[in-house]
Design a protein around this motif. Structure first.
Motif, PDB file in Angstrom:
ATOM      1  N   HIS A   1      -3.870  13.314   8.760  1.00  0.00           N
ATOM      2  CA  HIS A   1      -3.587  12.087   8.008  1.00  0.00           C
ATOM      3  C   HIS A   1      -2.426  12.328   7.054  1.00  0.00           C
ATOM      4  O   HIS A   1      -2.561  13.031   6.053  1.00  0.00           O
ATOM      5  CB  HIS A   1      -4.843  11.685   7.196  1.00  0.00           C
ATOM      6  CG  HIS A   1      -4.736  10.356   6.519  1.00  0.00           C
ATOM      7  ND1 HIS A   1      -5.598   9.308   6.811  1.00  0.00           N
ATOM      8  CD2 HIS A   1      -3.903   9.891   5.563  1.00  0.00           C
ATOM      9  CE1 HIS A   1      -5.283   8.264   6.048  1.00  0.00           C
ATOM     10  NE2 HIS A   1      -4.257   8.602   5.283  1.00  0.00           N
TER      11      HIS A   1
ATOM     12  N   HIS B   1       1.448  10.277   5.543  1.00  0.00           N
ATOM     13  CA  HIS B   1       2.286   9.073   5.517  1.00  0.00           C
ATOM     14  C   HIS B   1       3.749   9.490   5.553  1.00  0.00           C
ATOM     15  O   HIS B   1       4.527   9.185   4.641  1.00  0.00           O
ATOM     16  CB  HIS B   1       1.962   8.235   4.277  1.00  0.00           C
ATOM     17  CG  HIS B   1       0.534   7.801   4.215  1.00  0.00           C
ATOM     18  ND1 HIS B   1       0.024   6.771   4.973  1.00  0.00           N
ATOM     19  CD2 HIS B   1      -0.524   8.303   3.521  1.00  0.00           C
ATOM     20  CE1 HIS B   1      -1.269   6.631   4.725  1.00  0.00           C
ATOM     21  NE2 HIS B   1      -1.626   7.549   3.852  1.00  0.00           N
TER      22      HIS B   1
ATOM     23  N   GLU C   1      -5.038   2.919   8.025  1.00  0.00           N
ATOM     24  CA  GLU C   1      -6.283   3.154   7.364  1.00  0.00           C
ATOM     25  C   GLU C   1      -6.865   1.871   6.797  1.00  0.00           C
ATOM     26  O   GLU C   1      -6.150   1.039   6.242  1.00  0.00           O
ATOM     27  CB  GLU C   1      -6.130   4.208   6.268  1.00  0.00           C
ATOM     28  CG  GLU C   1      -5.148   3.885   5.136  1.00  0.00           C
ATOM     29  CD  GLU C   1      -5.069   5.066   4.163  1.00  0.00           C
ATOM     30  OE1 GLU C   1      -4.074   5.773   4.213  1.00  0.00           O
ATOM     31  OE2 GLU C   1      -6.007   5.264   3.364  1.00  0.00           O
TER      32      GLU C   1
ATOM     33  N   HIS D   1     -11.551   9.834   5.807  1.00  0.00           N
ATOM     34  CA  HIS D   1     -10.330  10.557   5.445  1.00  0.00           C
ATOM     35  C   HIS D   1     -10.336  10.898   3.959  1.00  0.00           C
ATOM     36  O   HIS D   1     -10.946  10.192   3.156  1.00  0.00           O
ATOM     37  CB  HIS D   1      -9.122   9.711   5.872  1.00  0.00           C
ATOM     38  CG  HIS D   1      -8.246   9.250   4.772  1.00  0.00           C
ATOM     39  ND1 HIS D   1      -7.344  10.072   4.160  1.00  0.00           N
ATOM     40  CD2 HIS D   1      -8.138   8.052   4.162  1.00  0.00           C
ATOM     41  CE1 HIS D   1      -6.704   9.383   3.222  1.00  0.00           C
ATOM     42  NE2 HIS D   1      -7.170   8.168   3.202  1.00  0.00           N
TER      43      HIS D   1
ATOM     44  N   ASP E   1      -2.575  13.792   3.469  1.00  0.00           N
ATOM     45  CA  ASP E   1      -2.391  12.477   2.837  1.00  0.00           C
ATOM     46  C   ASP E   1      -1.022  12.412   2.141  1.00  0.00           C
ATOM     47  O   ASP E   1      -0.814  11.628   1.218  1.00  0.00           O
ATOM     48  CB  ASP E   1      -3.526  12.134   1.865  1.00  0.00           C
ATOM     49  CG  ASP E   1      -3.684  10.623   1.650  1.00  0.00           C
ATOM     50  OD1 ASP E   1      -3.139   9.841   2.460  1.00  0.00           O
ATOM     51  OD2 ASP E   1      -4.353  10.235   0.680  1.00  0.00           O
TER      52      ASP E   1
END
Ligand SMILES: [Zn+2]
Length: 249
Positions: free
Chosen positions: A7, A9, A90, A149, A199
């Motif tokens: 996970h 971005h 998400e 997550h 993350d």
């Protein structure tokens, strides 16, 4: 030692070139990553990043943006239906930042769960200060495979997530000195259900707190997971890699 960042971005902050973050990640052994959408526009960016080796992508709307559900849902569904889309989210519930009414977050979460079941894709669940309403909602829905997550709970909350059939993913906070309860949960989750993630650009591990996070820094979280589970770092990388491939393809 290949690592799967389950996970991140990548490309979230416009002033950083995602290709450079990706290159640094690969150099650190991060050969696979899931780039996670937070809304329709970021879904388009995530899909474009799939041109980079080892990148998978998702489509979804973050719970903090659930007020945009009606405006963006058609686009998100179209993204999710593309053959390359690996996951839905998400989505989830966030009672920490309360700018979006919980009822709207719940409606958005239910739509994402239905879409994930329809397309047989895993769902990515964000849960911040919201375990009680999250578990209540999930218990009222048909089962859906997926991941909690950036898990932030206790052993009991991990057990409930596992009983619901979910994987549990640990991020940088696993390395923060005060988070003993989180490390207990990371020891408790079975070897075939545990994942790691950054993350990024959020939540850097302890040695980089206060700075920007990037997928290459996942190495520190993998090392901490190995330490708390009393296994070799290579083994922690291997089991989390296999679990992520099993979930996201
Ligand atoms: Zn995220």
């Amino acid at each position: 030692m290949p690592i799967f960042d389950s996970h991140c971005h990548l490309g979230y902050d416009a002033d950083h070139d995602p290709a450079i973050d990706h290159e640094r990640a690969v150099a650190a052994g991060v050969t696979a990553m899931l780039v996670v959408a937070t809304d329709a526009a970021s879904g388009d960016r995530c899909r474009a990043l799939a041109a980079l080796p080892g990148v998978r992508w998702s489509a979804g709307l973050h719970p903090n943006d659930a007020t945009r559900l009606q405006a963006e849902w058609t686009t998100i569904v179209a993204q999710a239906e593309e053959p390359g889309c690996a996951a839905i989210g998400e989505t989830g519930l966030d009672c920490y930042r309360d700018r979006t009414p919980l009822a709207e977050q719940e409606e958005s979460l239910r739509r994402h769960l239905a879409l994930a079941r329809e397309l047989d894709l895993p769902v990515i669940l964000h849960c911040r200060d919201a375990f009680a309403p999250m578990f209540e909602l999930l218990r009222g829905e048909p089962r859906c495979r997926g991941v909690m997550h950036c898990f932030s709970g206790t052993i009991d909350e991990a057990r409930t997530a596992l009983d619901l059939g979910l994987h549990v993913s640990f991020a940088g906070p696993l390395t923060y000195p005060k988070n003993d309860a989180l490390r207990e949960a990371a020891r408790f989750v079975p070897a075939d259900r545990v994942l790691v993630e950054t993350d990024a650009p959020f939540l850097p591990p302890q040695q980089h707190r206060g700075k920007r996070n990037e997928p290459a820094l996942i190495v520190q979280t993998v090392a901490k997971l190995a330490e708390v589970r009393e296994i070799a770092v290579e083994e922690a990388a291997r089991i989390t890699f296999e679990n992520a491939v099993g979930l996201f393809g």
